[in-house]
Write an enzyme that holds these catalytic residues in place. Structure first.
Site, PDB file in Angstrom:
ATOM      1  N   ASP A 172     -27.314 -48.068  31.887  1.00 40.17           N
ATOM      2  CA  ASP A 172     -26.425 -47.178  32.662  1.00 40.17           C
ATOM      3  C   ASP A 172     -27.235 -46.079  33.359  1.00 40.17           C
ATOM      4  OD1 ASP A 172     -27.111 -45.482  30.619  1.00 40.17           O
ATOM      5  OD2 ASP A 172     -25.052 -45.017  30.008  1.00 40.17           O
ATOM      6  N   SER A 193     -28.501 -43.505  32.304  1.00 39.56           N
ATOM      7  CA  SER A 193     -28.204 -42.132  31.883  1.00 39.56           C
ATOM      8  C   SER A 193     -29.492 -41.416  31.488  1.00 39.56           C
ATOM      9  CB  SER A 193     -27.225 -42.140  30.709  1.00 39.56           C
ATOM     10  OG  SER A 193     -27.730 -42.931  29.660  1.00 39.56           O
ATOM     11  N   GLY A 216     -34.007 -42.224  31.893  1.00 37.34           N
ATOM     12  CA  GLY A 216     -34.912 -43.166  32.544  1.00 37.34           C
ATOM     13  C   GLY A 216     -34.503 -43.327  33.998  1.00 37.34           C
ATOM     14  N   ASP A 238     -19.061 -51.378  27.166  1.00 38.59           N
ATOM     15  CA  ASP A 238     -18.111 -52.098  28.020  1.00 38.59           C
ATOM     16  C   ASP A 238     -18.220 -53.613  27.750  1.00 38.59           C
ATOM     17  OD1 ASP A 238     -16.856 -53.455  30.070  1.00 38.59           O
ATOM     18  OD2 ASP A 238     -17.522 -52.072  31.636  1.00 38.59           O
ATOM     19  N   ILE A 274     -18.969 -55.981  30.776  1.00 41.15           N
ATOM     20  CA  ILE A 274     -20.357 -55.882  31.263  1.00 41.15           C
ATOM     21  C   ILE A 274     -21.296 -56.612  30.298  1.00 41.15           C
ATOM     22  CG2 ILE A 274     -22.272 -54.237  31.499  1.00 41.15           C
ATOM     23  CD1 ILE A 274     -20.730 -53.910  33.893  1.00 41.15           C
ATOM     24  N   TYR A 323     -27.330 -38.238  14.464  1.00 42.36           N
ATOM     25  CA  TYR A 323     -28.166 -39.306  15.038  1.00 42.36           C
ATOM     26  C   TYR A 323     -28.703 -40.215  13.932  1.00 42.36           C
ATOM     27  CZ  TYR A 323     -32.273 -41.408  17.336  1.00 42.36           C
ATOM     28  OH  TYR A 323     -33.231 -42.278  17.818  1.00 42.36           O
ATOM     29  N   LYS A 360     -27.795 -44.210  13.354  1.00 41.55           N
ATOM     30  CA  LYS A 360     -28.812 -45.271  13.321  1.00 41.55           C
ATOM     31  C   LYS A 360     -28.711 -46.087  12.029  1.00 41.55           C
ATOM     32  CE  LYS A 360     -30.938 -45.107  17.292  1.00 41.55           C
ATOM     33  NZ  LYS A 360     -31.006 -46.285  18.174  1.00 41.55           N
ATOM     34  N   VAL A 393     -41.390 -33.974  22.077  1.00 45.21           N
ATOM     35  CA  VAL A 393     -42.383 -32.899  22.136  1.00 45.21           C
ATOM     36  C   VAL A 393     -43.521 -33.174  23.122  1.00 45.21           C
ATOM     37  CG1 VAL A 393     -43.666 -33.723  20.081  1.00 45.21           C
ATOM     38  CG2 VAL A 393     -43.752 -31.312  20.714  1.00 45.21           C
ATOM     39  N   GLY A 438     -32.248 -29.327  11.647  1.00 45.33           N
ATOM     40  CA  GLY A 438     -32.257 -30.785  11.499  1.00 45.33           C
ATOM     41  C   GLY A 438     -33.646 -31.396  11.499  1.00 45.33           C
TER      42      GLY A 438
HETATM   43  C1  UD1 Z   1     -36.999 -37.616  15.740  1.00 46.38           C
HETATM   44  C2  UD1 Z   1     -37.360 -38.835  14.907  1.00 46.38           C
HETATM   45  C3  UD1 Z   1     -37.767 -39.985  15.772  1.00 46.38           C
HETATM   46  C4  UD1 Z   1     -36.681 -40.223  16.818  1.00 46.38           C
HETATM   47  C5  UD1 Z   1     -36.574 -38.975  17.673  1.00 46.38           C
HETATM   48  C6  UD1 Z   1     -35.561 -39.173  18.754  1.00 46.38           C
HETATM   49  C7  UD1 Z   1     -38.214 -38.036  12.772  1.00 46.38           C
HETATM   50  C8  UD1 Z   1     -39.409 -37.855  11.924  1.00 46.38           C
HETATM   51  N1  UD1 Z   1     -38.447 -38.531  13.979  1.00 46.38           N
HETATM   52  O1  UD1 Z   1     -38.128 -37.073  16.262  1.00 46.38           O
HETATM   53  O2  UD1 Z   1     -37.922 -41.149  14.995  1.00 46.38           O
HETATM   54  O3  UD1 Z   1     -36.969 -41.335  17.582  1.00 46.38           O
HETATM   55  O4  UD1 Z   1     -36.143 -37.917  16.826  1.00 46.38           O
HETATM   56  O5  UD1 Z   1     -35.596 -38.088  19.637  1.00 46.38           O
HETATM   57  O6  UD1 Z   1     -37.101 -37.767  12.397  1.00 46.38           O
HETATM   58  N2  UD1 Z   1     -41.374 -29.410  18.735  1.00 46.38           N
HETATM   59  C9  UD1 Z   1     -41.991 -28.194  19.043  1.00 46.38           C
HETATM   60  N3  UD1 Z   1     -41.807 -27.699  20.293  1.00 46.38           N
HETATM   61  C10 UD1 Z   1     -41.065 -28.326  21.263  1.00 46.38           C
HETATM   62  C11 UD1 Z   1     -40.454 -29.568  20.940  1.00 46.38           C
HETATM   63  C12 UD1 Z   1     -40.622 -30.067  19.646  1.00 46.38           C
HETATM   64  O7  UD1 Z   1     -42.668 -27.596  18.206  1.00 46.38           O
HETATM   65  O8  UD1 Z   1     -40.974 -27.785  22.385  1.00 46.38           O
HETATM   66  C13 UD1 Z   1     -41.602 -29.972  17.388  1.00 46.38           C
HETATM   67  C14 UD1 Z   1     -40.315 -30.251  16.637  1.00 46.38           C
HETATM   68  O9  UD1 Z   1     -39.866 -29.095  15.951  1.00 46.38           O
HETATM   69  C15 UD1 Z   1     -40.769 -31.360  15.693  1.00 46.38           C
HETATM   70  C16 UD1 Z   1     -41.847 -32.108  16.482  1.00 46.38           C
HETATM   71  O10 UD1 Z   1     -42.239 -31.226  17.535  1.00 46.38           O
HETATM   72  O11 UD1 Z   1     -41.338 -30.822  14.518  1.00 46.38           O
HETATM   73  C17 UD1 Z   1     -41.360 -33.397  17.107  1.00 46.38           C
HETATM   74  O12 UD1 Z   1     -40.129 -33.152  17.764  1.00 46.38           O
HETATM   75  P1  UD1 Z   1     -39.412 -34.243  18.690  1.00 46.38           P
HETATM   76  O13 UD1 Z   1     -40.392 -34.771  19.669  1.00 46.38           O
HETATM   77  O14 UD1 Z   1     -38.164 -33.655  19.201  1.00 46.38           O
HETATM   78  O15 UD1 Z   1     -39.100 -35.454  17.725  1.00 46.38           O
HETATM   79  P2  UD1 Z   1     -38.461 -35.530  16.239  1.00 46.38           P
HETATM   80  O16 UD1 Z   1     -37.219 -34.714  16.159  1.00 46.38           O
HETATM   81  O17 UD1 Z   1     -39.528 -35.345  15.229  1.00 46.38           O
END
Ligand code: UD1
Length: 283
Positions: free
Chosen positions: A12, A14, A16, A36, A39, A121, A125, A164, A248
């Protein structure tokens, strides 16, 4: 497509971009929603193998909107499984997440680690995995669930709910400081998208392995070290800021990935040392 098969993409868009799908004579793109049934019926006709990646991805997004998260991840998966069953699909490879484990009880995390969702989430899953495995059992379908750890790499999107590595990279390129949540000593197991693709293909090509498998690098890095690697790779001089820990978030993450190696010969090839420069170059 490189293997000479015909590929249908249902998306979709949403997240990518459509422009990621270069036109190809054997590529069919169906634009629509995985919830859907009409689809799904169209997209699933004549299909042998399904790679199910459609999802509402991310812990933060699910906390903000748990209903949409489960609607897509649980009901969307259920509708996809029904369509796959009805169309006689041979194999479904479904994308799950390491988020299902919650806070780890011991390192590294094997597939038999207890499931302790900390976000909607993670719960959605787990539910989608359970539906998929029940279908495998009930209808003798070949279904594999891959629990990705923290995936990164080329074409990864950057948005407010992004992960991140894209966030850090885009900020640094814009000359903005990056922010580490908490003390930065939390760890993650980052797996490169090329390894995730290889895992999907290997899981699809191996029959009789219905079940759940970790897909990870098997290495652990702190967010502090990641931030330093990113600053070095971009060549930035921006300061690293600190903000309160994110709701979380789990503290540590590191996978045991022996089961995937044993079942379908999965061995990760791309470490962060090679993967980060590759991503930065693409960006
Ligand atoms: C989680 C899941 C992963 C899933 C993903 C989906 C776990 C271990 N991993 O990833 O399997 O596919 O969600 O989105 O549960 N951070 C910073 N600064 C930022 C952004 C993030 O410090 O600006 C830190 C976060 O606090 C975290 C780490 O980076 O500790 C990774 O964060 P993120 O990339 O959002 O992924 P997860 O939440 O770990």
């Amino acid at each position: 497509l490189q293997a000479g098969t015909t590929v249908t993409v249902l998306d979709d868009f949403s997240s990518g971009h459509r422009s990621n799908l270069a036109p190809h004579p054997d590529l069919i793109v169906v634009e629509g929603d995985v919830r859907d049934p009409a689809i799904l019926d169209t997209a699933m006709t004549g299909i042998d193998t399904v790679f199910h990646l459609a999802a509402s991805a991310g812990n933060k997004r699910s906390i903000d909107d748990p209903l949409t998260d489960s609607d897509i991840n649980v009901m969307g998966t259920l509708r996809l499984l029904l369509a796959a069953r009805d169309k006689g699909v041979r194999k479904v490879v479904a994308s799950s997440s390491a988020a299902v484990y919650g806070e780890l009880q011991g390192l590294p995390i094997g597939e038999d680690h207890r499931l302790a969702p900390q976000t909607p989430y993670a719960s959605s899953k787990i539910a989608m995995e359970n539906h998929a495995l029940a279908f495998a059992d009930l209808f003798k379908m070949d279904v594999v669930c891959l629990r990705y750890f923290n995936v990164y790499g080329q074409r990864q999107r950057f948005d407010p709910y992004g992960n991140v590595i894209p966030i850090f990279a885009n900020r640094l390129f814009a000359g903005e400081p990056i922010t580490v949540f908490g003390d930065g000593e939390q760890t993650r197991d980052f797996v490169h998208v090329d390894d995730v693709v290889a895992a999907n293909l290997a899981a699809a090509r191996t029959t009789g392995i219905s079940g759940t498998y970790n897909i990870a690098s098997g290495t652990q890095v702190t967010v502090n070290v990641l931030a330093q690697m990113m600053v070095a790779a971009v060549g930035g001089r921006e300061p690293i800021l600190y903000a309160p820990e994110r709701a979380g978030d789990v503290r540590h993450s590191l996978a045991a990935s022996g089961a995937a190696r044993q079942a379908f010969n999965f061995a990760p090839q791309v470490g962060l040392g090679a993967g980060i420069p590759r991503y930065i170059k693409w960006l």
